[in-house]
Design an enzyme around this catalytic site. Sequence first.
Site, short mmCIF file in Angstrom:
data_model
loop_
_atom_site.label_atom_id
_atom_site.label_comp_id
_atom_site.label_asym_id
_atom_site.label_seq_id
_atom_site.Cartn_x
_atom_site.Cartn_y
_atom_site.Cartn_z
N PHE A 5 0.75 -1.30 0.03
CA PHE A 5 -0.04 -0.07 -0.10
C PHE A 5 1.01 1.25 0.06
O PHE A 5 2.20 1.19 -0.09
CB PHE A 5 -0.93 0.12 1.22
CG PHE A 5 -1.96 0.93 1.25
CD1 PHE A 5 -2.68 1.16 0.12
CD2 PHE A 5 -2.32 1.95 2.45
CE1 PHE A 5 -3.80 2.28 0.55
CE2 PHE A 5 -2.95 2.80 2.54
CZ PHE A 5 -3.85 3.19 1.55
N GLY A 8 3.96 6.64 3.86
CA GLY A 8 3.60 7.92 4.45
C GLY A 8 4.57 8.35 5.38
O GLY A 8 5.79 7.53 5.47
N CYS A 11 9.24 11.82 6.81
CA CYS A 11 10.56 11.62 6.08
C CYS A 11 10.34 11.64 4.67
O CYS A 11 10.84 12.36 4.20
CB CYS A 11 11.63 10.67 6.89
SG CYS A 11 11.97 11.12 8.48
N LYS A 14 8.48 14.02 2.38
CA LYS A 14 9.45 15.12 2.48
C LYS A 14 10.63 15.11 1.62
O LYS A 14 10.92 16.02 0.92
CB LYS A 14 9.67 15.55 4.06
CG LYS A 14 10.57 16.93 4.10
CD LYS A 14 10.90 16.86 5.63
CE LYS A 14 11.55 15.74 6.09
NZ LYS A 14 13.20 15.52 6.21
N LYS A 67 2.64 3.24 10.03
CA LYS A 67 3.42 1.82 10.15
C LYS A 67 3.17 1.43 11.56
O LYS A 67 3.00 2.35 12.51
CB LYS A 67 4.86 1.97 9.75
CG LYS A 67 5.82 2.66 10.59
CD LYS A 67 7.22 2.44 10.10
CE LYS A 67 8.14 3.42 11.48
NZ LYS A 67 9.42 3.33 10.94
N ARG A 74 1.35 11.80 10.54
CA ARG A 74 1.63 12.84 9.66
C ARG A 74 1.78 12.00 8.22
O ARG A 74 2.80 11.18 8.37
CB ARG A 74 3.19 13.60 10.17
CG ARG A 74 2.65 14.38 11.26
CD ARG A 74 4.03 15.00 11.84
NE ARG A 74 4.81 14.24 12.38
CZ ARG A 74 6.04 14.31 12.47
NH1 ARG A 74 6.78 15.43 12.39
NH2 ARG A 74 6.89 13.35 13.19
#
Length: 181
Positions: A5, A8, A11, A14, A67, A74
């Site tokens: 999937f 996110g 880190c 960004k 996770k 975030r």
Amino acid sequence: MKPGFAFGGSCLPKDVRALQYRAKEMDVELPLISQILPSNRQQIQNALDQVLETGKRTIGLLGFSFKAGTDDLRESPVVILAEALLGKGLSLKIYDKNVSLARLVGANKEYIEHQIPHLSSLLCNTIDQVIDGSEVIVVGNQEREFVEAVTRCRRDQIIIDLVRLPVYGSLLQADYRGICW
């Protein structure tokens, strides 16, 4: 390869944006890098479509952080999915043992309080609250407790596993579906 999937966290997204920005500054084309974030968004859309195609209205999310083992929400793809499901008028129940409003601190607490306060009100204290009150169960991360939990789902429920839990199909009563695996 097991692509799985969407990714996110605070880190990788960004860092991908930073690479894209730097490449643009240097007038360098990075076709592969430029498709990472759109591909990631498409994975979230695929999950949304799969949930909507069930025609069910009460959805339970197991795992909210990006996770297992973290409380970091975030850029969590499950948060984005939850927002989209709410936007479609569906009812949500969410469980993630790592996301406890009382224990949150720092940037993650600020993110929840300012960006997604409406979602924090949907958090349940137990997995059973989510399973008992949902027609569709979406597994959003690989928390170990979710393996046993999905075996308790009823025949009339649908499980959409976004992460491919290590569970034997013979132990499941519910309609078990996956995405990207």
